[in-house]
Design a protein around this motif. Structure first.
Motif, PDB file in Angstrom:
ATOM      1  N   VAL A  49       0.853  -1.200   0.000  1.00  0.00           N
ATOM      2  CA  VAL A  49       0.000   0.000   0.000  1.00  0.00           C
ATOM      3  C   VAL A  49       0.885   1.245   0.000  1.00  0.00           C
ATOM      4  N   ASN A  50       0.220   2.413  -0.191  1.00  0.00           N
ATOM      5  CA  ASN A  50       1.059   3.607  -0.278  1.00  0.00           C
ATOM      6  C   ASN A  50       1.615   4.000   1.086  1.00  0.00           C
ATOM      7  N   LEU A  51       2.690   4.764   1.056  1.00  0.00           N
ATOM      8  CA  LEU A  51       3.459   4.994   2.260  1.00  0.00           C
ATOM      9  C   LEU A  51       2.769   5.887   3.275  1.00  0.00           C
ATOM     10  N   SER A  52       1.809   6.701   2.827  1.00  0.00           N
ATOM     11  CA  SER A  52       1.154   7.563   3.813  1.00  0.00           C
ATOM     12  C   SER A  52       0.290   6.707   4.744  1.00  0.00           C
ATOM     13  N   LEU A  53      -0.288   5.653   4.185  1.00  0.00           N
ATOM     14  CA  LEU A  53      -1.049   4.739   5.053  1.00  0.00           C
ATOM     15  C   LEU A  53      -0.089   4.006   5.992  1.00  0.00           C
ATOM     16  N   VAL A  54       1.028   3.542   5.439  1.00  0.00           N
ATOM     17  CA  VAL A  54       2.027   2.854   6.255  1.00  0.00           C
ATOM     18  C   VAL A  54       2.465   3.766   7.402  1.00  0.00           C
ATOM     19  N   TYR A  55       2.677   5.057   7.050  1.00  0.00           N
ATOM     20  CA  TYR A  55       3.125   5.999   8.071  1.00  0.00           C
ATOM     21  C   TYR A  55       2.074   6.165   9.175  1.00  0.00           C
ATOM     22  N   SER A  56       0.819   6.262   8.773  1.00  0.00           N
ATOM     23  CA  SER A  56      -0.215   6.464   9.797  1.00  0.00           C
ATOM     24  C   SER A  56      -0.440   5.205  10.634  1.00  0.00           C
ATOM     25  N   MET A  57      -0.042   4.049  10.071  1.00  0.00           N
ATOM     26  CA  MET A  57      -0.155   2.811  10.844  1.00  0.00           C
ATOM     27  C   MET A  57       0.809   2.796  12.042  1.00  0.00           C
ATOM     28  N   ILE A  58       1.900   3.537  11.922  1.00  0.00           N
ATOM     29  CA  ILE A  58       2.846   3.582  13.051  1.00  0.00           C
ATOM     30  C   ILE A  58       2.146   4.178  14.273  1.00  0.00           C
ATOM     31  N   ASP A  59       1.299   5.177  14.013  1.00  0.00           N
ATOM     32  CA  ASP A  59       0.477   5.756  15.084  1.00  0.00           C
ATOM     33  C   ASP A  59      -0.365   4.683  15.765  1.00  0.00           C
ATOM     34  N   LEU A 107      18.877   7.135   5.979  1.00  0.00           N
ATOM     35  CA  LEU A 107      18.037   6.283   5.125  1.00  0.00           C
ATOM     36  C   LEU A 107      17.206   7.173   4.189  1.00  0.00           C
ATOM     37  N   SER A 108      16.822   6.642   3.028  1.00  0.00           N
ATOM     38  CA  SER A 108      15.908   7.389   2.163  1.00  0.00           C
ATOM     39  C   SER A 108      14.558   7.494   2.856  1.00  0.00           C
ATOM     40  N   ARG A 109      13.746   8.449   2.451  1.00  0.00           N
ATOM     41  CA  ARG A 109      12.471   8.682   3.140  1.00  0.00           C
ATOM     42  C   ARG A 109      11.621   7.410   3.158  1.00  0.00           C
ATOM     43  N   ASP A 110      11.524   6.773   2.014  1.00  0.00           N
ATOM     44  CA  ASP A 110      10.689   5.574   1.924  1.00  0.00           C
ATOM     45  C   ASP A 110      11.186   4.469   2.849  1.00  0.00           C
ATOM     46  N   TRP A 111      12.497   4.235   2.828  1.00  0.00           N
ATOM     47  CA  TRP A 111      13.050   3.185   3.665  1.00  0.00           C
ATOM     48  C   TRP A 111      12.930   3.524   5.140  1.00  0.00           C
ATOM     49  N   ARG A 112      13.029   4.844   5.402  1.00  0.00           N
ATOM     50  CA  ARG A 112      12.925   5.258   6.790  1.00  0.00           C
ATOM     51  C   ARG A 112      11.523   4.969   7.328  1.00  0.00           C
ATOM     52  N   ILE A 113      10.522   5.325   6.506  1.00  0.00           N
ATOM     53  CA  ILE A 113       9.147   5.077   6.939  1.00  0.00           C
ATOM     54  C   ILE A 113       8.902   3.572   7.101  1.00  0.00           C
ATOM     55  N   ALA A 114       9.352   2.808   6.115  1.00  0.00           N
ATOM     56  CA  ALA A 114       9.130   1.355   6.180  1.00  0.00           C
ATOM     57  C   ALA A 114       9.853   0.755   7.392  1.00  0.00           C
ATOM     58  N   THR A 115      11.083   1.218   7.622  1.00  0.00           N
ATOM     59  CA  THR A 115      11.842   0.690   8.758  1.00  0.00           C
ATOM     60  C   THR A 115      11.166   1.055  10.086  1.00  0.00           C
ATOM     61  N   SER A 116      10.718   2.306  10.210  1.00  0.00           N
ATOM     62  CA  SER A 116      10.006   2.723  11.424  1.00  0.00           C
ATOM     63  C   SER A 116       8.775   1.854  11.637  1.00  0.00           C
ATOM     64  N   TYR A 117       8.109   1.588  10.525  1.00  0.00           N
ATOM     65  CA  TYR A 117       6.902   0.772  10.583  1.00  0.00           C
ATOM     66  C   TYR A 117       7.218  -0.625  11.115  1.00  0.00           C
ATOM     67  N   ALA A 172       9.788   5.997  22.582  1.00  0.00           N
ATOM     68  CA  ALA A 172      10.919   5.744  21.693  1.00  0.00           C
ATOM     69  C   ALA A 172      10.445   5.644  20.241  1.00  0.00           C
ATOM     70  N   LEU A 173       9.299   5.010  20.041  1.00  0.00           N
ATOM     71  CA  LEU A 173       8.754   4.876  18.688  1.00  0.00           C
ATOM     72  C   LEU A 173       8.339   6.236  18.123  1.00  0.00           C
ATOM     73  N   ILE A 174       7.855   7.118  18.987  1.00  0.00           N
ATOM     74  CA  ILE A 174       7.494   8.460  18.527  1.00  0.00           C
ATOM     75  C   ILE A 174       8.746   9.174  18.004  1.00  0.00           C
ATOM     76  N   ALA A 175       9.842   9.044  18.746  1.00  0.00           N
ATOM     77  CA  ALA A 175      11.097   9.651  18.293  1.00  0.00           C
ATOM     78  C   ALA A 175      11.505   9.076  16.942  1.00  0.00           C
ATOM     79  N   VAL A 176      11.396   7.743  16.805  1.00  0.00           N
ATOM     80  CA  VAL A 176      11.810   7.088  15.566  1.00  0.00           C
ATOM     81  C   VAL A 176      10.935   7.536  14.394  1.00  0.00           C
ATOM     82  N   SER A 177       9.613   7.570  14.600  1.00  0.00           N
ATOM     83  CA  SER A 177       8.741   7.829  13.451  1.00  0.00           C
ATOM     84  C   SER A 177       8.658   9.309  13.097  1.00  0.00           C
ATOM     85  N   THR A 178       8.704  10.219  14.085  1.00  0.00           N
ATOM     86  CA  THR A 178       8.563  11.649  13.751  1.00  0.00           C
ATOM     87  C   THR A 178       9.931  12.320  13.599  1.00  0.00           C
TER      88      THR A 178
END
Ligand SMILES: Nc1ncnc2c1ncn2[C@@H]1O[C@H](COP(=O)(O)OP(=O)(O)O)[C@@H](O)[C@H]1O
Ligand SMILES: [Mg+2]
Lengths: 341, 267
Positions: A45-55, A167-177, A240-246
């Motif tokens: 799925v697109n990364l904005s959904l992946v990003y919001s899933m971290i929340d 990390l590239s933005r995409d990889w960073r988001i995926a890794t945080s996820y 800690a996850l908040i620091a990683v994702s934001t």
């Protein structure tokens, strides 16, 4: 030697006690299947959904651990943001300043929060009920005021988290996820194992009747302290996850009492004092958030109204409605009496 | 050499606000006794058990277990050291099943683990006839079954001293002897029993000693029949003519339900 009731009450062993039930086998394996499916989500799925899933992961961790504290331990804290903040700052210090590996830094942030929760427990355990709630909030405010005194960690403006910035933005988001997903699975499993353990039996008794638990030999204060430390460590992982994702830690945001409001809403709507409730509550909360994100304050008002309706009219939350006709367990924490074949 | 009693209270007192519920209470309980306690409603019987069990603190005086001062210990400590409390108004763990309720006591009060804890819990459950409800939440039990669960939970604690509070009320005529039998068995296994009961004929069937309480003090004490026939008890508790001949015994035997429903109150 003197005899004892134990000898009078000899069990003929025509029965035995099972921990697993059909529903808990289905529930637990579904949980693992869902976790496995979620692991491949970033490829689908697109990364904005992946990003919001971290929340969503952060909320599951917060709701599960707050529920241990309030739903089982009877300690209605509105100060878990103290540990969210400490966890987030620990992450920055451990990973950025000390250069620790991300996973080690998250684990250590949890340890830091758990250790800090011990002296705090001695302070706030002197208070009960509403005073306890206010006391935990005051402690969180004090921690925030202390933290912003230190310019080395950004003072009032906050500090950025840069351990993953190459990390590239995409990889960073995926890794945080993935980190968020892994942490969530671990925290949920830890909650299940805790409730399933000997301490969990004590905690469940405390949930139902603290006085009767103590007259049944449960060391109520010790069990409560254990859970207080556990929930502090859990909130630290969320921080800690908040620091990683934001990639940024802002004191006004990590120490915000809004976190406590969200945890309360989620657990009340999902079902207090059950393992299943908070997970359901998070899903409801997250969907409402996605639906109503554009309405600003209206969204918060609506959350408040729903929360009040549940408190007044749906005491057991959504899980309570589902399992009303007898007990359903999605995790193997109960004890089931069955006939020997 | 006279050995110390198993349990002793010295000068024990408890106040609720201005209300002195227990005063200067001296009690010695020997190991193996079945001590029956009777008395009008509001006499302080339940308070006495709660103070011994530790869920209510003592305002004055001391409690000794094996000649050791336990006045300041918690209810949890006392449960783990052999004093099993049961509540007159049952306090089950409502959302836990019957079996789980009992496992709490066998695991923590009796400090049993694994199969041992299960055997103790299941044994207690069978002894009160609740095995048919093993997997039902305690909230689904009717009052009478909740009372049974309360007794079973105290038994699952594998106690040295069993405190019971009005467990026979509401039982049918055929159920009372079963209960009496159970207590007799428990007592024979070496457990000391302190039992508050309005169903006096159940009590006298097993009690080795009887105490009648009023206003937080001992009105009469001694061999059960002697206590029941004493003029004070006849007038204060049984509401009989203090001088009547042997009425008390027949009253107690033949009309238990009235004794149980209408003991005199202080109010
Ligand atoms: N927790 C309490 N707070 C205030 N008063 C109490 C409390 N518990 C008992 N009492 C009072 O103490 C007196 C004795 O009560 P109790 O011990 O329950 O008597 P009994 O069991 O003999 O009927 C009653 O007047 C009751 O109202
Ligand atoms: Mg009473």
């Amino acid at each position: 030697m003197s005899a004892s009731v134990a000898q009078v009450l000899v069990e003929q062993r025509t029965h035995f006690v099972r921990r697993w039930t059909r529903t808990s086998i289905i529930g637990s394996s579904s949980f693992l299947v869902v976790a496995a499916l979620l692991a491949v989500l970033p490829f689908m799925v697109n990364l904005s959904l992946v990003y919001s899933m971290i929340d969503l992961f952060i909320l599951v961790i917060l709701a599960m651990t707050w529920n241990m504290l309030a739903g089982y331990g009877g300690m209605v804290s509105v100060g878990q943001q103290a540990y969210i903040g400490i966890g987030a700052y620990s992450m920055v210090v451990l990973a950025d300043s000390l250069g620790l590996n991300i996973f080690a830094a998250i684990a250590l942030s949890a340890v830091v929060c758990g250790v800090i929760a011990i002296p705090i427990s001695f302070l706030v355990f002197r208070l009960v009920g509403g005073y306890f709630a206010v006391g935990t909030w005051v402690v969180a405010e004090v921690v925030r005021l202390l933290v912003v005194q230190f310019p080395q960690i950004g003072g009032g403006a906050g500090i950025s988290f840069s351990a993953m910035s190459d990390l590239s933005r995409d990889w960073r988001i995926a890794t945080s996820y993935w980190i968020g997903l892994g942490a969530t699975v671990i925290v949920v499993a830890a909650c299940v194992l805790l409730i399933r353990s000997r301490a969990g039996l004590a905690l469940t008794a405390v949930r139902d009747d603290m006085t009767a638990a103590s007259t049944s030999g449960v060391m109520v204060t010790a069990v409560k302290r254990l859970v207080f430390v556990f929930a502090g460590a859990g909130a630290g992982i969320a921080g800690a996850l908040i620091a990683v994702s934001t990639m940024r830690v802002q004191p006004d945001s990590v120490f915000s009492v809004q976190w406590s409001a969200f945890m309360i809403f989620i657990v009340v709507v999902g079902g207090v004092g059950t393992l299943e409730g908070p997970i359901i509550g998070v899903l409801v909360f997250w969907f409402l958030k996605q639906l109503l994100a554009d309405y600003g304050p209206l969204y918060l008002i609506l959350l408040g109204v729903i929360g009040i309706v549940f408190v007044l009219f749906v005491r057991g939350g959504i899980w309570g409605l589902i399992s009303r006709k007898g007990r359903i367990e999605l995790f193997p924490v109960g004890y089931n009496f069955s006939k020997k074949l | 050499m006279s050995s110390a009693p198993l349990l002793e209270t010295q000068n024990l007192g408890r106040k609720f606000g201005q209300l002195q519920v227990l005063s200067d209470f001296d009690l010695r309980v020997e190991a193996g006794e079945v001590l029956g306690i009777i008395g009008p409603n509001g006499a302080g019987k339940s308070t006495l058990l709660s103070v011994i069990g530790g869920s209510v603190g003592a305002s004055t005086g001391r409690i000794l277990l094996d000649n050791e001062d336990i006045t300041r210990t918690s209810a949890s400590w006392r449960a783990r050291h052999g004093i099993a409390t049961s509540y007159q108004i049952p306090r089950p763990f409502l959302e836990m099943t019957v079996l789980e309720n009992l496992l709490v006591a066998s695991t923590f009060a009796a400090n049993a683990r694994g199969k041992k804890a299960e055997d103790l819990a299941i044994g207690a459950m069978k002894s009160v006839g609740l095995e048919g409800y093993a997997n039902n939440p305690a909230s689904s039990l009717r009052l009478l079954d909740r009372k049974r669960l309360e007794v079973a939970r105290a038994l699952a604690a594998n106690p040295r001293i069993l405190l019971l509070d009005e467990i026979a009320g509401g039982l049918t005529e055929s159920e009372v002897p079963e209960l009496v039998d159970l207590i007799r068995h428990v007592s024979a296994s070496g457990v000391t029993v302190i039992w508050i009961e309005h169903v006096v004929h159940a009590l006298t069937a097993v009690a080795t000693r009887l105490i009648c309480l009023t206003y937080g003090r001992i009105l009469a004490e001694g061999e059960p029949q002697a206590v029941l026939n004493s003029p004070e008890v006849r007038s204060v508790y049984l509401g009989l003519d203090p001088d009547g001949e042997n009425e008390a015994e027949s009253f107690v035997k033949n009309r238990p339900s009235e004794v149980q429903k209408e003991p005199n109150t202080h109010a």
